[in-house]
Write a protein that holds these residues in place. Structure first.
Motif, PDB file in Angstrom:
ATOM      1  N   SER A   1       8.018 -14.347  -9.325  1.00 45.62           N
ATOM      2  CA  SER A   1       7.803 -13.088  -8.956  1.00 45.62           C
ATOM      3  C   SER A   1       7.773 -12.452  -6.949  1.00 45.62           C
ATOM      4  O   SER A   1       8.494 -12.052  -6.614  1.00 45.62           O
ATOM      5  N   ILE A   2       7.459 -13.766  -6.524  1.00 49.34           N
ATOM      6  CA  ILE A   2       7.173 -12.878  -5.506  1.00 49.34           C
ATOM      7  C   ILE A   2       8.735 -13.599  -3.861  1.00 49.34           C
ATOM      8  O   ILE A   2       9.210 -12.796  -2.747  1.00 49.34           O
ATOM      9  N   GLY A   3       8.927 -14.404  -5.061  1.00 50.50           N
ATOM     10  CA  GLY A   3      10.981 -15.096  -4.875  1.00 50.50           C
ATOM     11  C   GLY A   3      12.118 -14.025  -5.136  1.00 50.50           C
ATOM     12  O   GLY A   3      13.184 -13.913  -4.248  1.00 50.50           O
ATOM     13  N   ARG A   4      11.820 -12.871  -5.539  1.00 49.67           N
ATOM     14  CA  ARG A   4      12.592 -11.975  -5.757  1.00 49.67           C
ATOM     15  C   ARG A   4      13.265 -11.472  -5.047  1.00 49.67           C
ATOM     16  O   ARG A   4      12.323 -11.172  -3.791  1.00 49.67           O
ATOM     17  N   PRO A   5      14.357 -10.977  -4.600  1.00 46.27           N
ATOM     18  CA  PRO A   5      14.653 -10.040  -3.741  1.00 46.27           C
ATOM     19  C   PRO A   5      14.390  -9.177  -2.954  1.00 46.27           C
ATOM     20  O   PRO A   5      14.053  -8.110  -3.980  1.00 46.27           O
ATOM     21  N   PHE A   6      14.258  -9.098  -2.383  1.00 42.92           N
ATOM     22  CA  PHE A   6      13.692  -8.097  -1.041  1.00 42.92           C
ATOM     23  C   PHE A   6      15.201  -7.100  -0.682  1.00 42.92           C
ATOM     24  O   PHE A   6      15.570  -8.026   0.708  1.00 42.92           O
ATOM     25  N   SER A   7      14.857  -5.975  -0.419  1.00 39.47           N
ATOM     26  CA  SER A   7      16.064  -4.708  -0.070  1.00 39.47           C
ATOM     27  C   SER A   7      15.616  -4.350   1.538  1.00 39.47           C
ATOM     28  O   SER A   7      16.043  -4.135   1.986  1.00 39.47           O
ATOM     29  N   GLY A   8      14.358  -4.534   2.154  1.00 36.44           N
ATOM     30  CA  GLY A   8      14.187  -3.396   3.372  1.00 36.44           C
ATOM     31  C   GLY A   8      12.884  -3.021   2.649  1.00 36.44           C
ATOM     32  O   GLY A   8      12.496  -2.692   1.698  1.00 36.44           O
ATOM     33  N   PHE A   9      11.785  -2.343   4.494  1.00 38.40           N
ATOM     34  CA  PHE A   9      10.631  -1.811   3.327  1.00 38.40           C
ATOM     35  C   PHE A   9      11.157  -0.325   4.119  1.00 38.40           C
ATOM     36  O   PHE A   9      10.630   0.099   3.368  1.00 38.40           O
ATOM     37  N   ALA A  10      12.255   0.076   4.121  1.00 38.58           N
ATOM     38  CA  ALA A  10      12.842   1.415   4.616  1.00 38.58           C
ATOM     39  C   ALA A  10      13.203   1.420   3.341  1.00 38.58           C
ATOM     40  O   ALA A  10      14.050   3.080   3.014  1.00 38.58           O
ATOM     41  N   THR A  11      13.713   0.457   1.810  1.00 40.86           N
ATOM     42  CA  THR A  11      14.098   0.754   0.497  1.00 40.86           C
ATOM     43  C   THR A  11      13.572   0.365  -0.931  1.00 40.86           C
ATOM     44  O   THR A  11      13.621   1.010  -2.021  1.00 40.86           O
ATOM     45  N   GLU A  12      12.794  -0.296  -0.246  1.00 41.49           N
ATOM     46  CA  GLU A  12      11.720  -1.049  -1.790  1.00 41.49           C
ATOM     47  C   GLU A  12      10.654   0.265  -1.676  1.00 41.49           C
ATOM     48  O   GLU A  12       9.993   1.330  -1.299  1.00 41.49           O
ATOM     49  N   ARG A  13      10.219   0.248  -2.870  1.00 39.26           N
ATOM     50  CA  ARG A  13       9.268   0.689  -3.410  1.00 39.26           C
ATOM     51  C   ARG A  13       7.811  -0.329  -3.525  1.00 39.26           C
ATOM     52  O   ARG A  13       7.421  -1.368  -3.556  1.00 39.26           O
ATOM     53  N   PHE A  14       7.076   0.728  -3.087  1.00 42.57           N
ATOM     54  CA  PHE A  14       5.331   0.296  -2.781  1.00 42.57           C
ATOM     55  C   PHE A  14       4.036   0.825  -3.366  1.00 42.57           C
ATOM     56  O   PHE A  14       4.780   1.983  -3.333  1.00 42.57           O
ATOM     57  N   HIS A  15       3.913   0.187  -3.877  1.00 47.25           N
ATOM     58  CA  HIS A  15       2.015   0.283  -4.779  1.00 47.25           C
ATOM     59  C   HIS A  15       0.832  -0.272  -4.360  1.00 47.25           C
ATOM     60  O   HIS A  15       0.917  -0.677  -4.117  1.00 47.25           O
ATOM     61  N   SER A  16       0.084   0.638  -4.479  1.00 46.72           N
ATOM     62  CA  SER A  16      -1.591   0.476  -4.269  1.00 46.72           C
ATOM     63  C   SER A  16      -1.676  -0.712  -5.749  1.00 46.72           C
ATOM     64  O   SER A  16      -2.132  -1.549  -5.248  1.00 46.72           O
ATOM     65  N   ALA A  17      -0.828  -0.665  -6.766  1.00 47.85           N
ATOM     66  CA  ALA A  17      -1.387  -1.548  -7.902  1.00 47.85           C
ATOM     67  C   ALA A  17      -2.662  -1.189  -8.650  1.00 47.85           C
ATOM     68  O   ALA A  17      -2.833  -1.511 -10.152  1.00 47.85           O
ATOM     69  N   ALA A  18      -4.031  -1.316  -7.879  1.00 48.14           N
ATOM     70  CA  ALA A  18      -4.858  -1.370  -8.098  1.00 48.14           C
ATOM     71  C   ALA A  18      -5.300   0.831  -7.953  1.00 48.14           C
ATOM     72  O   ALA A  18      -4.433   1.108  -7.189  1.00 48.14           O
ATOM     73  N   PRO A  19      -6.435   1.111  -9.248  1.00 49.81           N
ATOM     74  CA  PRO A  19      -6.059   3.027  -8.833  1.00 49.81           C
ATOM     75  C   PRO A  19      -7.873   3.273  -7.569  1.00 49.81           C
ATOM     76  O   PRO A  19      -8.112   2.051  -7.933  1.00 49.81           O
ATOM     77  N   ILE A  20      -7.061   4.388  -7.579  1.00 50.37           N
ATOM     78  CA  ILE A  20      -8.170   4.976  -6.776  1.00 50.37           C
ATOM     79  C   ILE A  20      -8.977   6.015  -7.022  1.00 50.37           C
ATOM     80  O   ILE A  20      -7.994   7.032  -7.910  1.00 50.37           O
ATOM     81  N   ALA A  21      -9.829   7.040  -7.069  1.00 54.46           N
ATOM     82  CA  ALA A  21      -9.892   8.429  -7.633  1.00 54.46           C
ATOM     83  C   ALA A  21      -9.392   9.398  -7.012  1.00 54.46           C
ATOM     84  O   ALA A  21      -8.781   8.866  -6.142  1.00 54.46           O
ATOM     85  N   CYS A  22      -8.781  10.526  -7.626  1.00 53.60           N
ATOM     86  CA  CYS A  22      -8.322  11.879  -6.944  1.00 53.60           C
ATOM     87  C   CYS A  22      -9.657  13.285  -7.496  1.00 53.60           C
ATOM     88  O   CYS A  22      -8.989  13.396  -9.079  1.00 53.60           O
ATOM     89  N   GLY A  23     -10.392  13.279  -7.528  1.00 51.06           N
ATOM     90  CA  GLY A  23     -11.580  13.754  -7.437  1.00 51.06           C
ATOM     91  C   GLY A  23     -12.130  13.280  -8.947  1.00 51.06           C
ATOM     92  O   GLY A  23     -12.829  11.890  -8.840  1.00 51.06           O
ATOM     93  N   PRO A  24     -12.432  14.158  -9.825  1.00 55.17           N
ATOM     94  CA  PRO A  24     -12.612  13.583 -11.514  1.00 55.17           C
ATOM     95  C   PRO A  24     -12.034  12.509 -11.806  1.00 55.17           C
ATOM     96  O   PRO A  24     -11.832  12.079 -13.080  1.00 55.17           O
ATOM     97  N   TYR A  25     -10.187  12.781 -11.631  1.00 54.07           N
ATOM     98  CA  TYR A  25      -9.264  11.978 -12.050  1.00 54.07           C
ATOM     99  C   TYR A  25      -9.468  10.527 -11.821  1.00 54.07           C
ATOM    100  O   TYR A  25     -10.084   9.882 -10.230  1.00 54.07           O
ATOM    101  N   ALA A  26      -8.972   9.243 -12.490  1.00 59.69           N
ATOM    102  CA  ALA A  26      -8.325   7.643 -11.716  1.00 59.69           C
ATOM    103  C   ALA A  26      -6.545   7.603 -11.324  1.00 59.69           C
ATOM    104  O   ALA A  26      -6.026   8.564 -12.636  1.00 59.69           O
ATOM    105  N   ALA A  27      -5.886   7.216 -10.592  1.00 58.11           N
ATOM    106  CA  ALA A  27      -5.124   7.340 -10.248  1.00 58.11           C
ATOM    107  C   ALA A  27      -4.775   6.121  -9.283  1.00 58.11           C
ATOM    108  O   ALA A  27      -5.124   6.022  -8.790  1.00 58.11           O
ATOM    109  N   ARG A  28      -3.174   5.775  -9.766  1.00 55.86           N
ATOM    110  CA  ARG A  28      -2.364   3.919  -9.215  1.00 55.86           C
ATOM    111  C   ARG A  28      -1.381   5.574  -7.655  1.00 55.86           C
ATOM    112  O   ARG A  28      -0.865   6.617  -8.170  1.00 55.86           O
ATOM    113  N   VAL A  29      -1.415   4.615  -6.354  1.00 52.45           N
ATOM    114  CA  VAL A  29      -0.846   5.570  -6.075  1.00 52.45           C
ATOM    115  C   VAL A  29       0.764   4.885  -5.511  1.00 52.45           C
ATOM    116  O   VAL A  29       0.608   3.079  -6.113  1.00 52.45           O
ATOM    117  N   ARG A  30       2.438   5.056  -6.110  1.00 52.89           N
ATOM    118  CA  ARG A  30       3.300   5.179  -4.904  1.00 52.89           C
ATOM    119  C   ARG A  30       3.888   5.027  -3.857  1.00 52.89           C
ATOM    120  O   ARG A  30       3.666   6.712  -3.835  1.00 52.89           O
TER     121      ARG A  30
END
Length: 341
Positions: free
Chosen positions: A176-205
């Motif tokens: 998992s951690i050894g998979r190829p990394f293409s760079g900070f300008a090209t990868e998708r980044f995730h919060s992985a865990a949720p936060i609130a968005c007012g009365p809703y809950a959401a993850r961030v990407r």
């Protein structure tokens, strides 16, 4: 497509306060040991690859379920970005690792997730859509064992999973951690865990909006980003993925990657890192400001309060880490930071 739901809930265990205080003390000790070797720094994500300044543009015309907190109205804010390698050591870029992309949005004012008022909103993202563990206890135990060396790590895995199960887990984790990394300008980044968005809950990407992947693996991720910035702006779409139901999009299990088919992402803002020719006269001061500053998911508006076991543990652990390294909270910017409100 399932509509976002407000029927999410947190399940707080009765012993959480005691356990989280113990995690904070144990990780603070790990931080002290690593700082004795590498100099004052964080327990994890110790090595800052690059610090950058940019802007976050909140988009107009968002759906009603998105228009809460930072995203309540269109506007442009100053932002600080910390790119990092995830380990407790100061390992070189070529070492396989989790990569971190932390964003501090300066200027949004309102009730804070920690009480009182705040004037910033932090997003801490990694290049994995979910965590390796559902709960914080398993993650902390692994980090502490790994911090004592390979022998302690192998013994921990054998105790936790058995000899064969431990070997299988380690193999999956390394892949998992050894998979190829293409760079900070090209990868998708995730919060992985949720936060609130007012009365809703959401993850961030964070989704790269324009950059093409690098032709090959780099041993200098800062150089890769700076090289791209000499060619033009780097832009990223900040997206929210909303809770729909506990089975599909669980709040307390951070190991589940919420399926896009059931919970599609909605772009709510754009992060722009502006073109630059090279290091400017204030660049070293910016690097130090970001390195010694606070990036914490609980440095947030109450409307974006972190949710779930992993996030609740972070509240205690991050505070202890910040205290241990003498972190400097960000000074609130001028009220004009939100330019189009």
């Amino acid at each position: 497509m399932t509509q976002p739901s407000t029927a999410w809930r947190e399940e707080v265990a009765p012993d959480e306060a005691e356990r989280f205080a113990r995690y904070a003390a144990d990780l603070a000790e790990l931080q002290r040991r690593k700082s004795a070797r590498w100099g004052t720094g964080r327990a994890l994500h110790r090595r800052q690859v690059l610090g950058l300044a940019g802007r976050l543009e909140v988009l107009p015309g968002l759906p009603a379920h998105c228009r809460h907190g930072l995203f309540a109205a269109p506007g442009t804010y100053q932002a600080l970005v910390r790119l990092s390698n995830g380990g407790a050591e100061r390992a070189p870029d070529r070492t396989p690792d989790v990569r971190g992309f932390a964003v501090k949005v300066l200027g949004p004012r309102g009730d804070g997730a920690l009480g009182g008022e705040t004037s910033c909103q932090d997003f801490l993202l990694i290049n994995h859509a979910a965590f390796a563990f559902p709960k914080s206890d398993q993650f902390v135990a692994l980090v502490l064992a790994a911090g004592k060396g390979t022998g302690a790590l192998l013994a921990h895995l054998a105790r936790s999973h058995g000899l064969i199960g431990g070997a299988r887990f380690l193999a999956r984790f390394v892949r998992s951690i050894g998979r190829p990394f293409s760079g900070f300008a090209t990868e998708r980044f995730h919060s992985a865990a949720p936060i609130a968005c007012g009365p809703y809950a959401a993850r961030v990407r964070l989704l790269p909006a324009s950059a093409a992947p690098a032709p090959g693996a780099s041993a200098d991720w800062a150089g890769d980003v700076l090289g791209r910035l000499r060619q033009g702006d780097l832009a990223f779409d900040l997206q929210l993925q909303f809770f729909t139901d506990e089975r599909t999009t669980p709040i307390e299990d951070a190991s589940v990657d919420w399926p896009e088919a059931a919970a599609p992402y909605q772009t709510v803002a754009r992060l722009v890192l502006p073109r630059r020719e090279g290091a400017g006269p204030d660049d070293e001061a910016l690097q130090q400001r970001i390195e010694h500053g606070v990036f914490d998911p609980w440095q947030a508006l109450a409307a974006h309060r972190p949710l779930g076991d992993v996030m609740r543990a972070r509240k205690v652990v991050y505070h202890a880490s910040e205290q241990g390294r003498g972190a400097v909270p960000e000074t609130p910017p001028a009220a004009s930071a939100a330019s189009s409100r």
